[in-house]
Design a protein around this motif. Structure first.
Motif, PDB file in Angstrom:
ATOM      1  N   GLU A  89       0.732  -1.405  -0.046  1.00 31.95           N
ATOM      2  CA  GLU A  89       0.090   0.028   0.054  1.00 31.95           C
ATOM      3  C   GLU A  89       0.850   1.367  -0.041  1.00 31.95           C
ATOM      4  O   GLU A  89       0.628   2.212  -0.773  1.00 31.95           O
ATOM      5  CB  GLU A  89      -0.827  -0.034   1.357  1.00 31.95           C
ATOM      6  N   LYS A  90       2.055   1.444   0.818  1.00 32.61           N
ATOM      7  CA  LYS A  90       2.983   2.411   0.952  1.00 32.61           C
ATOM      8  C   LYS A  90       3.597   2.685  -0.398  1.00 32.61           C
ATOM      9  O   LYS A  90       3.559   3.794  -0.975  1.00 32.61           O
ATOM     10  CB  LYS A  90       3.899   2.251   1.974  1.00 32.61           C
ATOM     11  N   GLU A  91       3.916   1.551  -1.068  1.00 31.32           N
ATOM     12  CA  GLU A  91       4.589   1.808  -2.398  1.00 31.32           C
ATOM     13  C   GLU A  91       3.660   2.274  -3.538  1.00 31.32           C
ATOM     14  O   GLU A  91       3.958   2.974  -4.245  1.00 31.32           O
ATOM     15  CB  GLU A  91       5.150   0.280  -3.016  1.00 31.32           C
ATOM     16  N   ALA A  92       2.272   1.801  -3.352  1.00 35.82           N
ATOM     17  CA  ALA A  92       1.164   2.339  -4.379  1.00 35.82           C
ATOM     18  C   ALA A  92       1.144   3.831  -4.225  1.00 35.82           C
ATOM     19  O   ALA A  92       0.868   4.457  -4.948  1.00 35.82           O
ATOM     20  CB  ALA A  92       0.019   1.405  -4.324  1.00 35.82           C
ATOM     21  N   HIS A  93       1.021   3.968  -2.757  1.00 33.48           N
ATOM     22  CA  HIS A  93       0.834   5.468  -2.372  1.00 33.48           C
ATOM     23  C   HIS A  93       1.826   6.253  -3.087  1.00 33.48           C
ATOM     24  O   HIS A  93       1.741   7.355  -3.662  1.00 33.48           O
ATOM     25  CB  HIS A  93       0.634   5.586  -1.167  1.00 33.48           C
ATOM     26  N   ALA A  94       3.243   5.919  -2.698  1.00 32.50           N
ATOM     27  CA  ALA A  94       4.401   6.582  -3.289  1.00 32.50           C
ATOM     28  C   ALA A  94       4.411   6.708  -4.675  1.00 32.50           C
ATOM     29  O   ALA A  94       4.709   7.972  -5.451  1.00 32.50           O
ATOM     30  CB  ALA A  94       5.799   6.120  -2.649  1.00 32.50           C
ATOM     31  N   ALA A  95       4.077   5.759  -5.544  1.00 25.78           N
ATOM     32  CA  ALA A  95       3.811   5.689  -6.958  1.00 25.78           C
ATOM     33  C   ALA A  95       2.985   6.848  -7.370  1.00 25.78           C
ATOM     34  O   ALA A  95       3.264   7.596  -8.344  1.00 25.78           O
ATOM     35  CB  ALA A  95       3.793   4.347  -7.500  1.00 25.78           C
ATOM     36  N   ALA A  96       1.831   6.843  -6.942  1.00 22.68           N
ATOM     37  CA  ALA A  96       0.866   7.780  -7.246  1.00 22.68           C
ATOM     38  C   ALA A  96       1.341   9.353  -6.841  1.00 22.68           C
ATOM     39  O   ALA A  96       1.012  10.105  -7.833  1.00 22.68           O
ATOM     40  CB  ALA A  96      -0.478   7.574  -6.314  1.00 22.68           C
ATOM     41  N   VAL A  97       1.740   9.483  -5.915  1.00 22.83           N
ATOM     42  CA  VAL A  97       2.521  10.716  -5.441  1.00 22.83           C
ATOM     43  C   VAL A  97       3.416  11.006  -6.354  1.00 22.83           C
ATOM     44  O   VAL A  97       3.648  12.146  -6.958  1.00 22.83           O
ATOM     45  CB  VAL A  97       2.993  10.844  -4.146  1.00 22.83           C
ATOM     46  N   LEU A  98       4.461  10.089  -6.935  1.00 22.64           N
ATOM     47  CA  LEU A  98       5.325  10.501  -7.767  1.00 22.64           C
ATOM     48  C   LEU A  98       4.745  10.529  -9.237  1.00 22.64           C
ATOM     49  O   LEU A  98       5.299  11.765 -10.081  1.00 22.64           O
ATOM     50  CB  LEU A  98       6.335   9.385  -7.752  1.00 22.64           C
ATOM     51  N   ALA A  99       3.659  10.167  -9.604  1.00 19.41           N
ATOM     52  CA  ALA A  99       3.151  10.174 -10.887  1.00 19.41           C
ATOM     53  C   ALA A  99       2.476  11.478 -11.084  1.00 19.41           C
ATOM     54  O   ALA A  99       2.677  12.273 -12.087  1.00 19.41           O
ATOM     55  CB  ALA A  99       1.995   9.131 -11.152  1.00 19.41           C
ATOM     56  N   ARG A 100       1.880  12.134  -9.740  1.00 21.93           N
ATOM     57  CA  ARG A 100       1.305  13.384  -9.911  1.00 21.93           C
ATOM     58  C   ARG A 100       2.351  14.491 -10.032  1.00 21.93           C
ATOM     59  O   ARG A 100       2.035  15.406 -10.680  1.00 21.93           O
ATOM     60  CB  ARG A 100       0.555  13.720  -8.550  1.00 21.93           C
TER      61      ARG A 100
END
Length: 140
Positions: free
Chosen positions: A30-41
């Motif tokens: 979940e943390k990795e998915a959140h970090a990936a979303a933040v990075l994509a934004r």
């Protein structure tokens, strides 16, 4: 990583510890998915991803490498035999794959070399799978 921890628990490692590690691995996903979303934004924003966004993306990946080592800690405590050989081998390979891809993520996002802990996980996974193969050959 959650599957690797579960496999090690099924193979005979401390069930409580394996279950806790499996739950930790799910939280890491979940943390990795959140970090990936933040990075994509951040990448879509004017000026692209900031150094801070890239640095934050490395945090969960570093935790995955640590979790992979913990899976191997548990796996190395299980005596391999014909009944658990495939579970232990699958756990070792999953730990290796998780650490390798997490290391690559850190390398890509930070520009730093792959952390040395990745090589340590790979070495340990190799040792474990060799030991498992030796046991299986002996039993054949």
């Amino acid at each position: 990583m959650a599957q690797a921890a579960s496999l090690v628990g099924r193979a005979g490692a401390d069930g409580h510890e394996a279950e806790a590690l499996s739950m930790h691995a799910l939280r890491l996903a979940e943390k990795e998915a959140h970090a990936a979303a933040v990075l994509a934004r951040a990448r879509r924003s004017p000026g692209g991803a900031s150094a801070e966004a890239r640095r934050q993306a490395c945090g969960p990946a570093a935790e995955v490498i640590t979790a992979a080592a913990r899976v191997l800690d548990l796996a190395e405590g299980v005596r391999p035999d014909a009944l658990v050989a495939t579970d232990l081998a699958a756990a070792a390979e999953a730990a290796r794959a998780a650490a390798t891809t997490a290391g690559l993520s850190i390398e890509v996002h930070s520009g730093a070399p792959t952390p040395p802990e990745v090589a340590a996980v790979t070495t340990r996974a190799n040792r474990l799978t060799t030991a498992i193969r030796d046991v299986v050959v002996t039993l054949s």
